[in-house]
Design an enzyme around this catalytic site. Structure first.
Site, PDB file in Angstrom:
ATOM      1  N   ARG A 103       0.837  -1.219   0.000  1.00  0.00           N
ATOM      2  CA  ARG A 103       0.000   0.000   0.000  1.00  0.00           C
ATOM      3  C   ARG A 103       0.862   1.255   0.000  1.00  0.00           C
ATOM      4  O   ARG A 103       0.459   2.292  -0.525  1.00  0.00           O
ATOM      5  CB  ARG A 103      -0.978  -0.010   1.177  1.00  0.00           C
ATOM      6  CG  ARG A 103      -0.323  -0.170   2.525  1.00  0.00           C
ATOM      7  CD  ARG A 103      -1.356  -0.361   3.625  1.00  0.00           C
ATOM      8  NE  ARG A 103      -0.730  -0.837   4.854  1.00  0.00           N
ATOM      9  CZ  ARG A 103      -1.040  -0.394   6.071  1.00  0.00           C
ATOM     10  NH1 ARG A 103      -1.944   0.541   6.227  1.00  0.00           N
ATOM     11  NH2 ARG A 103      -0.444  -0.887   7.126  1.00  0.00           N
ATOM     12  N   SER A 109      -4.660   4.542   6.088  1.00  0.00           N
ATOM     13  CA  SER A 109      -4.534   3.123   5.746  1.00  0.00           C
ATOM     14  C   SER A 109      -4.149   2.927   4.279  1.00  0.00           C
ATOM     15  O   SER A 109      -3.455   1.987   3.930  1.00  0.00           O
ATOM     16  CB  SER A 109      -5.852   2.390   6.001  1.00  0.00           C
ATOM     17  OG  SER A 109      -6.159   2.401   7.370  1.00  0.00           O
ATOM     18  N   GLU A 114     -19.099   4.269   0.318  1.00  0.00           N
ATOM     19  CA  GLU A 114     -18.345   3.743  -0.828  1.00  0.00           C
ATOM     20  C   GLU A 114     -19.168   3.730  -2.117  1.00  0.00           C
ATOM     21  O   GLU A 114     -18.619   3.932  -3.208  1.00  0.00           O
ATOM     22  CB  GLU A 114     -17.830   2.333  -0.518  1.00  0.00           C
ATOM     23  CG  GLU A 114     -16.809   2.281   0.626  1.00  0.00           C
ATOM     24  CD  GLU A 114     -17.471   2.268   2.009  1.00  0.00           C
ATOM     25  OE1 GLU A 114     -18.704   2.163   2.093  1.00  0.00           O
ATOM     26  OE2 GLU A 114     -16.726   2.370   3.010  1.00  0.00           O
ATOM     27  N   PHE A 122     -14.528  -3.281   0.664  1.00  0.00           N
ATOM     28  CA  PHE A 122     -15.449  -2.171   0.404  1.00  0.00           C
ATOM     29  C   PHE A 122     -15.268  -1.608  -1.004  1.00  0.00           C
ATOM     30  O   PHE A 122     -16.071  -0.801  -1.459  1.00  0.00           O
ATOM     31  CB  PHE A 122     -15.264  -1.074   1.454  1.00  0.00           C
ATOM     32  CG  PHE A 122     -15.209  -1.609   2.864  1.00  0.00           C
ATOM     33  CD1 PHE A 122     -16.073  -2.625   3.258  1.00  0.00           C
ATOM     34  CD2 PHE A 122     -14.291  -1.123   3.780  1.00  0.00           C
ATOM     35  CE1 PHE A 122     -16.012  -3.145   4.549  1.00  0.00           C
ATOM     36  CE2 PHE A 122     -14.228  -1.632   5.064  1.00  0.00           C
ATOM     37  CZ  PHE A 122     -15.086  -2.641   5.454  1.00  0.00           C
ATOM     38  N   HIS A 147      -5.521  -3.864   1.865  1.00  0.00           N
ATOM     39  CA  HIS A 147      -5.922  -4.839   2.885  1.00  0.00           C
ATOM     40  C   HIS A 147      -6.651  -6.032   2.278  1.00  0.00           C
ATOM     41  O   HIS A 147      -7.613  -6.559   2.850  1.00  0.00           O
ATOM     42  CB  HIS A 147      -6.778  -4.174   3.967  1.00  0.00           C
ATOM     43  CG  HIS A 147      -6.024  -3.164   4.801  1.00  0.00           C
ATOM     44  ND1 HIS A 147      -5.330  -2.117   4.255  1.00  0.00           N
ATOM     45  CD2 HIS A 147      -5.877  -3.047   6.142  1.00  0.00           C
ATOM     46  CE1 HIS A 147      -4.777  -1.397   5.214  1.00  0.00           C
ATOM     47  NE2 HIS A 147      -5.082  -1.952   6.379  1.00  0.00           N
ATOM     48  N   ASP A 193      -8.338  -8.266  12.119  1.00  0.00           N
ATOM     49  CA  ASP A 193      -9.723  -7.790  11.955  1.00  0.00           C
ATOM     50  C   ASP A 193     -10.676  -8.920  11.567  1.00  0.00           C
ATOM     51  O   ASP A 193     -11.887  -8.801  11.750  1.00  0.00           O
ATOM     52  CB  ASP A 193      -9.800  -6.680  10.900  1.00  0.00           C
ATOM     53  CG  ASP A 193      -9.409  -5.320  11.493  1.00  0.00           C
ATOM     54  OD1 ASP A 193      -9.280  -5.233  12.731  1.00  0.00           O
ATOM     55  OD2 ASP A 193      -9.233  -4.376  10.710  1.00  0.00           O
ATOM     56  N   ARG A 209      -1.782  -5.070   3.259  1.00  0.00           N
ATOM     57  CA  ARG A 209      -1.462  -4.350   4.484  1.00  0.00           C
ATOM     58  C   ARG A 209      -0.057  -4.619   5.039  1.00  0.00           C
ATOM     59  O   ARG A 209       0.613  -3.675   5.479  1.00  0.00           O
ATOM     60  CB  ARG A 209      -2.505  -4.717   5.547  1.00  0.00           C
ATOM     61  CG  ARG A 209      -2.209  -4.137   6.909  1.00  0.00           C
ATOM     62  CD  ARG A 209      -3.315  -4.462   7.904  1.00  0.00           C
ATOM     63  NE  ARG A 209      -3.006  -3.901   9.205  1.00  0.00           N
ATOM     64  CZ  ARG A 209      -2.826  -4.634  10.307  1.00  0.00           C
ATOM     65  NH1 ARG A 209      -2.924  -5.940  10.273  1.00  0.00           N
ATOM     66  NH2 ARG A 209      -2.538  -4.062  11.456  1.00  0.00           N
TER      67      ARG A 209
END
Lengths: 321, 318
Positions: B13, B40, B61, B86, B112, B120, B170
Site C-alpha cells: 500500500r 490506511s 463507498e 469495500f 488490505h 480484523d 497491508r
C-alpha cells in the site's frame, strides 16, 4: 447556446438565451422580467406542441416492441422538453462525452428512456427515424440508457436505481476543477430515492458545496407495487432535503409555463454554496387519459386499440418518425 | 541462479501511495477519492500535495464509485481508495453499471486484500474480489507483489485508458522487484527459466513462490517461475508456452481458488495446452482473526505449500 435543428424553432431559441444572458449581465432585472414573460408566453405554446409529439413518440415506441415504461415517461415529458428545447446550453451536433462548456443532464431513473430518446432525437442528437429501433436487437436505444452502444447524448448507463446523483456530482466537481461555469442537471424518480446511495450523495453534495447542480425528483407518488405512500412512505421530502443541506424548490411538472419558470428560478439559485433540489409534482401517464395517475402503466405497453385511443388524444405536431 | 536481492521491506500500500503522488505530479488530471481511510491507503502525501484534487467521501463507498465515474466526464482520472472488501463486494453494482458498463476511466485501488489483513478477521479479509472484478467485461485486474511493483503498477494504470482494479495489501513484505523492472499491463514477468515445473504466482504469494523455487532448485528441480501481476487480461501466451515446456504447473495466490488466478490459468490450459495442475489458494472458506503469518500457515499459503504442490504436480507427469 442551444443549437436546435427544428427550423421552426431555431431562430427563436438561438436568440432568446443570448438576450436573456445580456439582460442578466446588466443586472437589468425589470427588462429581464419583461423579456422573460414575453418569451415564455411566446414559446410555451410551441414547447407544448413539441411535448405532444414526444408523447406520441413514447406510446408508439413502447407499443412497437410491446415493452418499456410509458407511465413515468409521459409524466416527465414537459420537463424534458423544457430542458432540452429551452433551458440547456448544449451541443446536439458533435456530441462530446466530456461536455466542456456545456450543461449536462443525467437521467438516474433510466427506465423512462422513451421520453429521453424522443427528446434527444427531436433536438438533434441522432436521427428521429432511429426511434423505431427502440429495444430491438443491435439498437443503440437499449431498454435502459447506456454509453455502451455509443448513443449521442448519454454519458453514463442508468437503470439500476440510485446511482445517477453520485455520477452527476462527480461531473459537477470536474466542471469546477476545469473552471467550467456550466450546470449539471439530474432527474430521479420518487420511488428511486428509497435507495440509500441517494442519501450518501445528498450528504456529499452539501458537504462539498456543490452548487452547480440542479436535481429534480419526479414526485408522481407511484411505484411498481403501488402508491409510494403504501410501499415505502417518503415522508416530508422538503424537510428531508433541507435537512441534508439542499436548497429546495417546488414545481408543477405538467404545466409548461410552470416548468419553465421553475427551472429558470432554480438556475438563478446556483452558485450560492448549496446544491438545488426541485420537487416536481407530475401525474404518471400524463396526456393519455386512461394511463394517468396509476402505476398500472409503469412498465406496460398499450395494445393496438389502446395505442389508437392514445394517439387520438395527442396532436402530431412535428411528424411521426 | 534463482536469486533475487531483497532491498528492503515495506507494505504494498505504501507503493501505491508513492505511485499516486508521482502520478499526480506527472498528470494534473489525476484526482483521488477516499472513504475515510486516508492513512490506511497511504494517500496522505497526495492529499498534502494536491488538496484541491482530493475528495473525502466519508464512509459512503457506493457514492464514491459514482462520483469517480462522474469525474471522468470532464477528463479526470480518478483513483478511489478503500479496503478491498469495500472496493468490490460492497459496491459491485455501482462498479458494474456506472464504471464498467459505462466504460469509465476509474482506477479502483484496494488495500488490505486477503488473509494478511490479519486480526480484523473474515468480515474484512476479502478473498473473492479478483473473481468479482475479473468477471466484469472490460475490467483490468492487477495484483502486484511488492512495494516497487505496486508503485510501478500505479503509474502504469494512470497512463492506461479504461477501468482498472488494483489490489494490494497491508503487511510489510520483502522488496525484491528491481526498481527499474518495466511494468507492462497484461504482460507476465518471467522471473526465472526452468524445464521441470512452472510456478505461476501473484501478489504476496510471489515471494513465497521464490522461496519454494529456491528449495526445489537446491534439490535439482528446474523451475520456470512466472509472475502474473495482471490477472486480467491474462498473459495466456506466456502461460501456455511455459506449460508446453515443463508439462506441470502450480498456481499460487492469496484468494479463493474459485474465480482467482488458479481458475483462470486452469481455463487457459484446458483450452490451449492441457497440463497437470496444482493450485495453492484458499479452498472455499472464509478467513478468521490471527496474525498474517499464522493465517498464511493455517490456510496453506506458505512457501512450503507451494513447494509441496510442485512435488505433487511433478508426480502427476507421465
Amino acid at each position: 447556446m442551444a443549437l436546435c435543428r427544428s427550423t421552426w424553432l431555431s431562430t427563436l431559441f438561438n436568440k432568446a438565451p443570448t438576450i436573456a444572458a445580456s439582460a442578466f449581465s446588466r443586472c437589468n432585472f425589470a427588462a429581464l422580467i419583461a423579456f422573460s414573460c414575453l418569451y415564455i408566453m411566446k414559446s410555451t405554446e410551441e414547447l407544448s406542441g413539441i411535448a405532444q409529439q414526444v408523447r406520441r413518440d413514447i406510446v408508439r415506441m413502447v407499443h412497437a416492441v410491446n415493452s418499456g415504461h410509458p407511465g413515468g415517461s409521459l409524466g416527465c415529458t414537459d420537463y424534458f422538453v423544457a430542458l432540452y428545447f429551452h433551458i440547456l446550453n448544449h451541443r446536439p451536433d458533435g456530441f462530446d462525452m466530456n461536455g466542456h462548456g456545456e450543461d449536462l443532464f443525467f437521467l438516474s431513473n433510466g427506465h423512462i428512456s422513451p421520453v429521453w430518446y424522443s427528446v434527444l432525437a427531436r433536438s438533434g442528437y441522432f436521427p428521429v427515424s432511429e426511434l423505431a429501433t427502440f429495444r430491438k436487437l443491435d439498437t443503440r436505444l437499449q431498454g435502459h440508457p447506456t454509453t455502451h452502444e455509443g448513443l449521442p447524448g448519454i454519458r453514463v448507463a442508468s437503470g439500476s436505481l440510485g446511482q445517477g446523483l453520485s455520477v452527476a456530482l462527480g461531473a459537477a466537481q470536474a466542471k469546477k476543477l476545469n473552471g467550467d461555469p456550466s450546470i449539471v442537471y439530474t432527474l430521479h424518480g420518487d420511488g428511486e430515492i428509497q435507495e440509500g446511495q441517494i442519501w450518501e450523495a445528498a450528504m456529499y453534495a452539501a458537504h462539498h458545496k456543490i452548487d452547480n447542480i440542479i436535481s429534480t425528483i419526479d414526485v408522481n407518488g407511484q411505484q411498481i407495487d403501488g402508491p409510494t405512500e403504501k410501499v415505502m412512505s417518503l415522508g416530508n421530502l422538503r424537510a428531508k432535503w433541507e435537512a441534508f443541506g439542499w436548497t429546495v424548490c417546488e414545481m408543477e411538472g405538467n404545466d409548461m409555463a410552470e416548468v419553465l419558470k421553475g427551472l429558470t428560478h432554480a438556475k438563478s439559485l446556483t452558485g450560492q454554496g448549496k446544491p438545488i433540489m426541485i420537487l416536481m409534482t407530475t401525474s404518471m401517464g400524463k396526456g393519455v387519459d386512461f394511463m394517468e395517475g396509476t402505476p398500472k402503466w409503469h412498465g406496460v405497453a398499450p395494445n393496438d386499440a389502446e395505442l389508437a385511443n392514445a394517439l387520438g388524444q395527442l396532436t402530431e405536431t412535428l411528424g411521426d418518425y | 541462479m534463482l536469486n533475487f536481492e531483497i532491498t528492503g521491506s515495506n507494505d504494498t500500500r505504501s507503493g501505491f501511495g508513492a505511485g499516486l503522488l508521482e502520478a499526480g505530479k506527472r498528470n494534473p488530471n489525476v484526482v483521488a477519492l477516499c472513504a475515510d481511510l486516508i492513512g490506511s491507503l497511504k494517500m496522505d502525501a497526495f492529499l498534502k500535495e494536491f488538496p484541491e484534487r482530493f475528495f473525502q467521501v466519508g464512509i459512503a463507498e457506493a457514492n464514491m464509485m459514482g462520483v469517480a465515474a462522474g469525474l471522468t466526464i470532464g477528463g479526470k482520472i480518478p483513483f478511489t481508495g478503500t479496503f478491498a472488501n469495500f472496493s468490490t463486494g460492497r459496491v459491485y453494482d455501482q462498479i458494474r453499471q456506472s464504471i464498467a458498463y459505462s466504460g469509465k476511466n476509474v482506477k479502483i485501488c484496494a488495500s488490505h486484500a486477503g488473509l494478511t489483513l490479519g486480526e480484523d478477521g473474515a468480515t474484512h479479509q476479502i478473498l473473492e474480489d479478483v473473481g468479482m472484478m475479473s468477471m466484469l467485461p472490460g475490467m483490468t485486474v492487477i495484483n502486484p507483489c511488492d512495494y516497487n511493483q505496486t508503485k510501478a503498477a500505479t503509474l502504469a494504470i494512470a497512463d492506461f485508458e479504461g477501468p482498472v482494479y488494483l489490489r494490494f495489501g497491508r503487511p510489510k513484505v520483502p522488496i525484491f522487484v528491481p526498481a527499474d523492472e518495466p511494468f507492462v499491463i497484461g504482460k507476465a514477468w518471467h522471473m526465472h527459466h526452468g524445464k521441470d515445473v512452472t510456478i505461476i504466482a501473484t501478489g504476496h504469494l510471489v515471494w513465497k513462490a521464490v522461496e519454494a523455487a529456491q528449495q526445489l532448485e537446491a534439490e535439482g528441480i528446474s523451475v520456470d517461475l512466472i509472475n502474473i501481476h495482471t490477472i486480467k487480461p491474462l498473459d495466456v501466451d506466456a502461460i501456455v508456452k511455459s506449460a508446453a515446456q515443463t508439462g506441470a504447473v502450480v498456481t499460487a495466490e492469496e484468494h479463493q481458488l474459485i474465480g482467482g488466478l488458479g481458475s483462470m490459468v486452469a481455463q487457459a490450459l484446458a483450452v490451449h495446452q492441457p497440463t497437470p495442475l496444482q493450485m495453492v489458494g484458499v479452498n472455499d472458506s472464509f478467513g478468521e482473526s490471527g496474525t498474517p503469518e499464522q493465517l498464511m500457515k493455517k490456510y496453506g499459503l506458505e512457501s512450503q505449500d507451494v513447494y509441496a504442490a510442485a512435488k505433487r504436480v511433478i508426480a502427476m507427469k507421465k
